[in-house]
Design a protein around this motif. Structure first.
Motif, PDB file in Angstrom:
ATOM      1  N   PHE A 151       0.824  -1.212   0.000  1.00  0.00           N
ATOM      2  CA  PHE A 151       0.000   0.000   0.000  1.00  0.00           C
ATOM      3  C   PHE A 151       0.856   1.259   0.000  1.00  0.00           C
ATOM      4  O   PHE A 151       1.923   1.302   0.623  1.00  0.00           O
ATOM      5  N   GLU A 152       0.353   2.297  -0.672  1.00  0.00           N
ATOM      6  CA  GLU A 152       0.741   3.670  -0.380  1.00  0.00           C
ATOM      7  C   GLU A 152      -0.258   4.206   0.626  1.00  0.00           C
ATOM      8  O   GLU A 152      -1.448   3.883   0.560  1.00  0.00           O
ATOM      9  N   VAL A 153       0.211   5.006   1.566  1.00  0.00           N
ATOM     10  CA  VAL A 153      -0.658   5.526   2.619  1.00  0.00           C
ATOM     11  C   VAL A 153      -0.743   7.044   2.504  1.00  0.00           C
ATOM     12  O   VAL A 153       0.285   7.729   2.418  1.00  0.00           O
ATOM     13  N   TYR A 154      -1.970   7.541   2.480  1.00  0.00           N
ATOM     14  CA  TYR A 154      -2.232   8.980   2.385  1.00  0.00           C
ATOM     15  C   TYR A 154      -2.972   9.430   3.643  1.00  0.00           C
ATOM     16  O   TYR A 154      -3.811   8.702   4.177  1.00  0.00           O
ATOM     17  N   SER A 155      -2.672  10.642   4.088  1.00  0.00           N
ATOM     18  CA  SER A 155      -3.224  11.109   5.359  1.00  0.00           C
ATOM     19  C   SER A 155      -3.584  12.580   5.308  1.00  0.00           C
ATOM     20  O   SER A 155      -3.020  13.352   4.525  1.00  0.00           O
ATOM     21  N   ALA A 156      -4.530  12.960   6.164  1.00  0.00           N
ATOM     22  CA  ALA A 156      -4.917  14.360   6.387  1.00  0.00           C
ATOM     23  C   ALA A 156      -5.539  15.007   5.155  1.00  0.00           C
ATOM     24  O   ALA A 156      -5.308  16.182   4.871  1.00  0.00           O
TER      25      ALA A 156
ATOM     26  N   ALA B  27       3.588   7.325   3.396  1.00  0.00           N
ATOM     27  CA  ALA B  27       4.344   6.068   3.371  1.00  0.00           C
ATOM     28  C   ALA B  27       4.063   5.339   2.068  1.00  0.00           C
ATOM     29  O   ALA B  27       3.036   5.554   1.414  1.00  0.00           O
ATOM     30  N   GLU B  28       4.996   4.488   1.673  1.00  0.00           N
ATOM     31  CA  GLU B  28       4.794   3.624   0.511  1.00  0.00           C
ATOM     32  C   GLU B  28       5.467   2.284   0.784  1.00  0.00           C
ATOM     33  O   GLU B  28       6.284   2.155   1.701  1.00  0.00           O
ATOM     34  N   GLY B  29       5.088   1.280  -0.007  1.00  0.00           N
ATOM     35  CA  GLY B  29       5.648  -0.044   0.202  1.00  0.00           C
ATOM     36  C   GLY B  29       5.223  -0.676   1.520  1.00  0.00           C
ATOM     37  O   GLY B  29       5.960  -1.491   2.096  1.00  0.00           O
ATOM     38  N   VAL B  30       4.028  -0.329   1.995  1.00  0.00           N
ATOM     39  CA  VAL B  30       3.560  -0.815   3.293  1.00  0.00           C
ATOM     40  C   VAL B  30       2.916  -2.199   3.131  1.00  0.00           C
ATOM     41  O   VAL B  30       1.957  -2.358   2.359  1.00  0.00           O
ATOM     42  N   ALA B  31       3.442  -3.175   3.839  1.00  0.00           N
ATOM     43  CA  ALA B  31       2.863  -4.520   3.803  1.00  0.00           C
ATOM     44  C   ALA B  31       1.473  -4.490   4.431  1.00  0.00           C
ATOM     45  O   ALA B  31       1.274  -3.847   5.471  1.00  0.00           O
TER      46      ALA B  31
ATOM     47  N   TYR C 290      -0.281   2.074  11.174  1.00  0.00           N
ATOM     48  CA  TYR C 290      -0.517   3.358  10.516  1.00  0.00           C
ATOM     49  C   TYR C 290      -1.817   4.000  11.012  1.00  0.00           C
ATOM     50  O   TYR C 290      -1.931   5.230  11.079  1.00  0.00           O
ATOM     51  N   ILE C 291      -2.784   3.162  11.369  1.00  0.00           N
ATOM     52  CA  ILE C 291      -4.019   3.693  11.955  1.00  0.00           C
ATOM     53  C   ILE C 291      -3.736   4.277  13.337  1.00  0.00           C
ATOM     54  O   ILE C 291      -4.191   5.383  13.668  1.00  0.00           O
ATOM     55  N   LYS C 292      -2.981   3.546  14.142  1.00  0.00           N
ATOM     56  CA  LYS C 292      -2.638   4.036  15.484  1.00  0.00           C
ATOM     57  C   LYS C 292      -1.846   5.351  15.382  1.00  0.00           C
ATOM     58  O   LYS C 292      -2.094   6.309  16.127  1.00  0.00           O
ATOM     59  N   ALA C 293      -0.922   5.426  14.421  1.00  0.00           N
ATOM     60  CA  ALA C 293      -0.129   6.649  14.235  1.00  0.00           C
ATOM     61  C   ALA C 293      -1.016   7.823  13.832  1.00  0.00           C
ATOM     62  O   ALA C 293      -0.761   8.969  14.220  1.00  0.00           O
ATOM     63  N   MET C 294      -2.097   7.559  13.076  1.00  0.00           N
ATOM     64  CA  MET C 294      -3.020   8.632  12.685  1.00  0.00           C
ATOM     65  C   MET C 294      -3.663   9.242  13.923  1.00  0.00           C
ATOM     66  O   MET C 294      -3.757  10.474  14.066  1.00  0.00           O
ATOM     67  N   TRP C 295      -4.111   8.406  14.836  1.00  0.00           N
ATOM     68  CA  TRP C 295      -4.736   8.905  16.067  1.00  0.00           C
ATOM     69  C   TRP C 295      -3.733   9.706  16.898  1.00  0.00           C
ATOM     70  O   TRP C 295      -4.038  10.807  17.380  1.00  0.00           O
ATOM     71  N   LEU C 296      -2.533   9.182  17.049  1.00  0.00           N
ATOM     72  CA  LEU C 296      -1.530   9.881  17.849  1.00  0.00           C
ATOM     73  C   LEU C 296      -1.144  11.219  17.224  1.00  0.00           C
ATOM     74  O   LEU C 296      -0.884  12.196  17.938  1.00  0.00           O
ATOM     75  N   THR C 297      -1.105  11.268  15.903  1.00  0.00           N
ATOM     76  CA  THR C 297      -0.776  12.524  15.228  1.00  0.00           C
ATOM     77  C   THR C 297      -1.845  13.571  15.501  1.00  0.00           C
ATOM     78  O   THR C 297      -1.542  14.740  15.787  1.00  0.00           O
TER      79      THR C 297
ATOM     80  N   ARG D 240       4.055  15.421   6.971  1.00  0.00           N
ATOM     81  CA  ARG D 240       4.619  14.087   6.731  1.00  0.00           C
ATOM     82  C   ARG D 240       5.631  13.726   7.823  1.00  0.00           C
ATOM     83  O   ARG D 240       5.624  12.607   8.352  1.00  0.00           O
ATOM     84  N   LYS D 241       6.469  14.667   8.182  1.00  0.00           N
ATOM     85  CA  LYS D 241       7.471  14.418   9.231  1.00  0.00           C
ATOM     86  C   LYS D 241       6.803  14.158  10.579  1.00  0.00           C
ATOM     87  O   LYS D 241       7.214  13.264  11.329  1.00  0.00           O
ATOM     88  N   ALA D 242       5.762  14.936  10.884  1.00  0.00           N
ATOM     89  CA  ALA D 242       5.065  14.765  12.158  1.00  0.00           C
ATOM     90  C   ALA D 242       4.404  13.393  12.230  1.00  0.00           C
ATOM     91  O   ALA D 242       4.470  12.707  13.263  1.00  0.00           O
TER      92      ALA D 242
END
Length: 523
Positions: free
Chosen positions: A194-199, A213-217, A224-231, A260-262
């Motif tokens: 997967f490529e991952v898109y956010s916000a 992110a890209e190349g995500v298994a 990545y879901i947990k990171a979205m909440w924390l962000t 992206r960095k955050a």
């Protein structure tokens, strides 16, 4: 698998029923009730005399078992209005106090959760409706979407959530679920990652998502879901409801690269925490019923027609059904659900444009489904998208469904040929539930002054595109009186048909043609 069994939500229901009784008894005001009931997937409709109930259908999948519940509910409670939503869920409308409480509990017994269907919670996870059966898809993302949906339910009671959290999965660059501009989107790649898109998100302050992110298994998606909440907890504006959406973080952090960095920082925190969020491919496939679905084969019968698609599985077919406005006659939906009980391996899939697909059919079975779904859009234009509209929605400015019906009637009476007009997208307010901002032509509810009075009107958008790599927001060209929009569409359709072109060819050959046709209607 990480999730919550549907029956576990039953402990929350007594409070909902108590508050609902208070609301209908006049002991609770509309605003307070809305703030409470959204958590349960229910709202009072405009006027406060009836309720709606949103049935979550994770990844847009409506199994035979869930359809059996829907059919039974329609008949037992005389449900007179059903809506397929642009977030791939099913809504019952015009319910009384007793019905909404009973149906919410009965839905849980059928494996259907309503919790988090509204309010500040993760919404229904969306997925490309033909994932797993579509020729040319990169890979079947459906099992992973379902696993994400299970995990996201564990965030219902999480603190500091965005006002909505929309997560979706796309199986190809067609991007029908808008994976590249949701709060969090997983877009399939040819190599099975997967490529991952956010916000990202539509509505006020629309933004395309940031590729984080890209190349995500697929087995790693929960991190990545947990990171979205924390962000969002760290950088989201959860104190201002007007800006409590993930897309506002791009601006708040000074641009896409800073966002992206955050996000990456929070992702690294999750990965380093030791929390085990890896998914087992075997368990995911088993939970999604992949073995049973893949076991069906054709029987030598065949089917064809404009509403029939050949699946990548030899001898199997999908039937397309698009009730105009995403509003099937309840009797038709109930009868379809009952018919499908006798068909092995089939299910109904909902799409963000309010189309339903009935998959895994032999040719003979497809013919039966075609007969059962005769009440359907006949042209591209008739598949146009509309939110539920202001006659039902408390925050809606205009009745988008009424406008769509008027336009369909006018275009049909004018005998505009199929293809001359596109699938238009109508939203009753700026929230863009009808995705007016990325449709080829879109309309958003508003007002326009005439003789010193505010008149019903819609803002006109042109040139949106949802395809991955070509994403475009439509240009806002001006405002049309609601009463004149059908006339504009008839005029445009006749102009295109007179030149022997379809809509896309006309746009290419006459780049300013649509604007010229619209000019006399715009202010």
């Amino acid at each position: 698998m990480i999730g919550i069994a549907p029956q576990e939500w039953k402990t929350d229901l007594p409070e909902f029923c108590e508050k609902t009784r208070d609301f209908y008894a006049g002991k609770m005001d509309k605003g307070s009730y809305k703030g409470f009931s959204g958590r349960y997937g229910s709202y009072a409709q405009k006027g406060g005399a009836a309720s709606m109930l949103r049935l979550r259908m994770t990844a847009g999948c409506v199994s035979k078992e869930k359809l059996a519940f829907i059919a039974k509910a329609i008949r037992a409670y005389q449900v007179n209005m059903v809506h397929f939503t642009t977030c791939e869920s099913v809504q019952f409308h015009n319910l009384d106090e007793k019905s909404v409480c009973e149906l919410m509990e009965q839905a849980l017994d059928a494996g259907i959760v309503t919790m988090g269907g509204g309010g500040d919670f993760p919404r229904n996870v969306m997925c490309s409706p033909l994932s797993g059966v579509e020729e040319g898809e990169y890979f079947d993302v459906m099992p992973w979407a379902k696993a994400a949906g299970e995990y996201l339910m564990t965030f219902i009671n999480a603190e500091k959530m965005p006002r909505k959290l929309k997560v979706c999965f796309s199986n190809s660059p067609a991007n029908v679920t808008h994976a590249t501009y949701r709060d969090l989107g997983f877009a399939a790649c040819p190599d099975g990652t997967f490529e991952v898109y956010s916000a990202g998100g539509l509505g006020n302050n629309p933004q395309f998502g940031v590729k984080v992110a890209e190349g995500v298994a697929p087995e790693k998606i929960l991190y990545y879901i947990k990171a979205m909440w924390l962000t969002f907890r760290a950088y989201g504006n959860y104190e201002n409801r007007g800006k409590a959406r993930t897309r506002y973080m791009q601006e708040a952090l000074g641009g896409a690269e800073n966002y992206r960095k955050a996000y990456q920082e929070k992702l690294q925190e999750v990965l380093a925490s030791g929390e085990q969020l890896d998914l087992s491919r075997e368990e995911v496939m088993a939970a999604a019923g992949m073995k049973e679905k893949q076991g069906k084969t054709g029987d030598g019968s065949s089917a064809s027609g404009e509403r029939v698609l050949e699946q990548k599985q030899p001898g199997l077919y999908t039937v397309i059904w698009h009730p105009i406005g995403g509003q099937p006659r309840p009797e038709t939906l109930a009868s379809l659900g009952e018919l499908m009980q006798s068909i092995d391996g089939t299910e109904l899939r909902l799409a963000p444009d309010e189309t339903a697909y009935i998959i895994n059919l032999t040719g003979a079975e497809a013919e039966k489904i075609l007969e059962a779904t005769k009440e359907t859009a006949q042209t591209k234009f008739e598949t146009s998208v509309s939110c539920i509209g202001a006659s039902i929605c408390q925050v809606g400015a205009r009745d988008s469904q009424a406008l769509l019906q008027a336009c369909v009637k006018a275009v049909g009476e004018a005998q505009i040929p199929d293809g001359a007009l596109p699938q238009i997208h109508i939203s009753g307010c700026p929230s863009s539930c009808g995705t007016h901002q990325t449709g080829p032509m879109g309309f958003r509810g508003g007002v326009r002054m005439a003789d010193g009075k505010a008149q019903p009107a819609f803002v006109f958008y042109l040139g949106g595109n949802e395809v991955q790599g070509k994403e475009t927001m439509g240009r806002e060209l001006g405002t049309m009186f609601e009463s004149e929009i059908p006339s504009f569409l008839v005029k445009l359709g006749k102009e295109i048909a007179a030149r022997g072109l379809d809509f896309e060819s006309y746009r290419t050959q006459y780049p300013d043609g649509i604007e010229k046709a619209a000019a006399e209607y715009l202010a």
